[in-house]
Design an enzyme around this catalytic site. Structure first.
Site, PDB file in Angstrom:
ATOM      1  N   ALA A 280      -4.671  -4.996   5.603  1.00 16.62           N
ATOM      2  CA  ALA A 280      -4.625  -5.145   4.154  1.00 16.62           C
ATOM      3  C   ALA A 280      -6.007  -5.383   3.562  1.00 16.62           C
ATOM      4  O   ALA A 280      -6.424  -4.701   2.619  1.00 16.62           O
ATOM      5  CB  ALA A 280      -3.685  -6.299   3.790  1.00 16.62           C
TER       6      ALA A 280
ATOM      7  N   ALA B 141      -0.879  -7.082  -1.912  1.00 12.63           N
ATOM      8  CA  ALA B 141      -1.294  -6.895  -0.514  1.00 12.63           C
ATOM      9  C   ALA B 141      -2.807  -6.653  -0.440  1.00 12.63           C
ATOM     10  O   ALA B 141      -3.588  -7.602  -0.391  1.00 12.63           O
ATOM     11  CB  ALA B 141      -0.508  -5.765   0.140  1.00 12.63           C
ATOM     12  N   CYS B 142      -3.224  -5.395  -0.439  1.00 19.97           N
ATOM     13  CA  CYS B 142      -4.615  -5.080  -0.096  1.00 19.97           C
ATOM     14  C   CYS B 142      -5.626  -5.604  -1.099  1.00 19.97           C
ATOM     15  O   CYS B 142      -6.716  -6.030  -0.720  1.00 19.97           O
ATOM     16  CB  CYS B 142      -4.750  -3.569   0.096  1.00 19.97           C
ATOM     17  SG  CYS B 142      -3.648  -2.977   1.403  1.00 19.97           S
ATOM     18  N   VAL B 143      -5.283  -5.593  -2.389  1.00 26.05           N
ATOM     19  CA  VAL B 143      -6.224  -6.109  -3.386  1.00 26.05           C
ATOM     20  C   VAL B 143      -6.358  -7.628  -3.239  1.00 26.05           C
ATOM     21  O   VAL B 143      -7.463  -8.169  -3.203  1.00 26.05           O
ATOM     22  CB  VAL B 143      -5.772  -5.742  -4.812  1.00 26.05           C
ATOM     23  CG1 VAL B 143      -6.522  -6.545  -5.854  1.00 26.05           C
ATOM     24  CG2 VAL B 143      -5.967  -4.249  -5.036  1.00 26.05           C
TER      25      VAL B 143
ATOM     26  N   THR C   2      -8.285  -8.530  -0.110  1.00 26.35           N
ATOM     27  CA  THR C   2      -9.708  -8.207  -0.252  1.00 26.35           C
ATOM     28  C   THR C   2     -10.428  -9.279  -1.066  1.00 26.35           C
ATOM     29  O   THR C   2     -11.544  -9.692  -0.742  1.00 26.35           O
ATOM     30  CB  THR C   2      -9.860  -6.820  -0.914  1.00 26.35           C
ATOM     31  OG1 THR C   2      -9.291  -5.840  -0.037  1.00 26.35           O
ATOM     32  CG2 THR C   2     -11.320  -6.478  -1.176  1.00 26.35           C
TER      33      THR C   2
END
Lengths: 238, 238, 238, 238
Positions: free
Chosen positions: B139, B168-170, B173
């Site tokens: 992610a 998830a990924c945002v 990050t």
């Protein structure tokens, strides 16, 4: 390597071994129950003549050892990861480069991602289907890559490390592999470098502190032992 | 999103904000002196219709915001990293997969590396020369990648994060970016998801604890300010 | 939490679940063969009244669940890691602080290493000999710590995660745990937060994408099953 | 170290340097604009006689160099991190140990956290208020610690690395530091080891590929230059 260097190093290693043994270093980490092969930078820029990264003893030692290891890993279906190195931005004056600061020490700017011939794995030991090709940017195959998480998910507990160079990418991969919780084995004949003595002193340091240096033959025997057990258990389960 | 959900969330956020303010949360991290744009998973599988990963509000919000941001980052020559996700081994029954264990939760097995159309960045915001394309497996854009080391080497101290998904990924990050020592800004209109409420509650959590949520307009003003200063200083140096 | 919020969230989750199921999300990761308990920030600053970090439902839900889990982990001698957070330099004006940039978002400056009472694990669930106390600086128990490497070395493949908060340290620990290759289980009753709805929406996101949310009871049954098998195998070996 | 070894290594380094120069290795990374001092394992188990970890040339070389460096770092208020190593669980038969697998190679089991005298920084160069003490578990000061994220947040771009040993913790710290995006400087007189030749060959490898080896004197001149500029700019700002 000159005889004088070899003799002087052997004498130094003998004295160091005496001290290390006395103090409890040079212990054996041993082979575990599920191995993976991590083959580091055996790509054309390192294995073929004429590149700044070209290494020694590729044809007579590293490739034959790797071919024997690959045959065994494939026979028993243990994971193989082929690691290579290349960069999207190779202009040394561009501060916004995926080379980070490494081009300020070594000529990584010669391995452009736009020239796949340079960073493709040597065709004599090329990946087959199901074997991963992992692109790294730094010396270690673990640093800044998904390798550790992937190996854990795959249930791997032991890594056999091969490739080049002893004084950089192989050594860093072994040190990080141990730190990440894997039993680390350096396969003696399959590890190379490009300056005199570097393989010797780096394998000595590794064996003293970070992983067991083992011959290809010993590794193949281990693979047969653990591989036959795997096949037997799979037969039982079927 | 239903009005009932929006009203209930706004009421919850109001009460949470009251508590957070009282206790010293929701502080402002602020913009720093050298920004990079980290655009997460704005590739076709996420931005175009018909894929399990397809998100909402891509055409009307995310793409226009990204186009404005890219124009500004390119004008002032600040680093842009386009992040995407794909896998070499997408057979879910193969334990030796670079998906690790993630396919046991979500359908990452649909994004095969062998099908570049799926993971190519949306053509409306495609990378230009000098902008990196970073392939990740998990992610976070930082976890298991060279992103943190590269940004540090480039002197970046602030990251503007855009893309999908908020849940998830945002979010990952942004959390990792802060942990790795970067000022983290979530660009409000350029962040999406695929289920009702998820953008709202994730941006709320992020703004309370991990990064400042700012509008595209505020980000563009910052980029103009810092970018003009950069151009002036480069003129002086020339 | 208000009824209106709970109803609105349940409706949103129902719609999201419909979409997620259709698209192949919300899969089950399942329990593996060797579990560890990762208990996050159940230290006095978070579990006792009167601190900016104080959470809700500690006494009536989290502590009883943790006590039952600890009893089982100790019975079967599975690893337990108690995670806490504190800082050596808590002056917010000192750029040279181990808080990094986090104090620019939340009041981490209240947890000084020089005041161990604040970051000591709650005495009702205190570590016993053989259980590690791990000090972290960021949200995730994995980021910037030796946790992943240690768990791998110990042969752990599954982590049960408990503690606070759902919207920060617990969620980050679960996301990183999955990325690092571990089967991740969020223990429902043992996870808390300090603002309305935050436990609900974060557990929903986690269960959809990063780990299975399971009740304490389900976890205890798993521990009994795997623990009895362990004891039996140890008896055979003895 | 014997004369024969020194002469043989010097001859090997001369030949290696010829090849490296021809191929573009041994470049200079240079000093940056904000330095931190990373002092590795200069704790009693390594600096005082009678421990398996005891090193050579501590009193006559390392301590004097460190004292000069500390005086300068403190004068100009640049960050100092004192790194040490110790373990909570030192029973080698306990698979659940924070030693991971390292005790299978070297005697880390002698450095118990319960005996602070062993891992306390040598009193001749002890931390003062505002200087961090960082406890690591592996060779690298970066691996499994918050060091990289903290240094980035503090705006550091250059690390001066000192301590022991050249063949393990110092070398790993330098390799990781470079990979994490920092300009890495190995301070020649302040780096030691415990077996003949190890300092020589490791500093040679480092200088060829991972960081610049510089004398204490050169480092002190750099610190004066950058430190005076810092003081002048602070005076202007006041």
């Amino acid at each position: 390597m000159s005889d004088a260097l070899e003799q002087a190093l052997e004498a130094a290693f003998a004295e160091a071994t005496r001290r290390y043994k006395e103090r409890g270093f040079q212990r054996r980490i041993g082979f575990g129950s599920k191995p993976a092969l991590i083959s580091v930078d055996l790509a054309n820029a390192w294995t073929r003549p004429g590149n700044p990264f070209t290494c020694e003893h590729v044809d007579d030692q590293i490739i034959p050892s790797m071919q024997a290891l690959l045959k065994s890993f494939r026979k028993y279906d243990f994971p193989v990861v082929h690691v290579t190195t290349c960069y999207q931005i190779t202009d040394r004056k561009n501060s916004n480069t995926d080379m980070g600061l490494w081009h300020d020490k070594i000529p990584v700017d010669v391995v452009a991602q736009s020239n796949p011939e340079l960073w493709a794995i040597d065709s004599r030991i090329a990946p087959i289907e199901g074997e991963q090709l992992l692109i790294k940017k730094r010396a270690s195959s673990f640093h800044g890559t998904y390798l550790a998480g992937y190996l854990r998910a795959a249930g791997v507990d032991t890594i056999l490390v091969t490739g080049v160079t002893a004084s950089a990418c192989v050594r860093e991969t072994i040190c990080d592999g141990l730190a990440d919780g894997f039993r680390t084995i350096a396969v003696k004949e399959a590890i190379g470098d490009r300056v005199p003595g570097a393989v010797l002193w780096n394998l000595f340091d590794i064996d003293a502190k970070f992983g067991d240096v083992e011959t290809t033959e010993t590794c193949l025997k281990y693979l047969d032992r653990i591989g036959q057990a795997k096949l037997a258990s799979e037969k039982l389960a079927a």
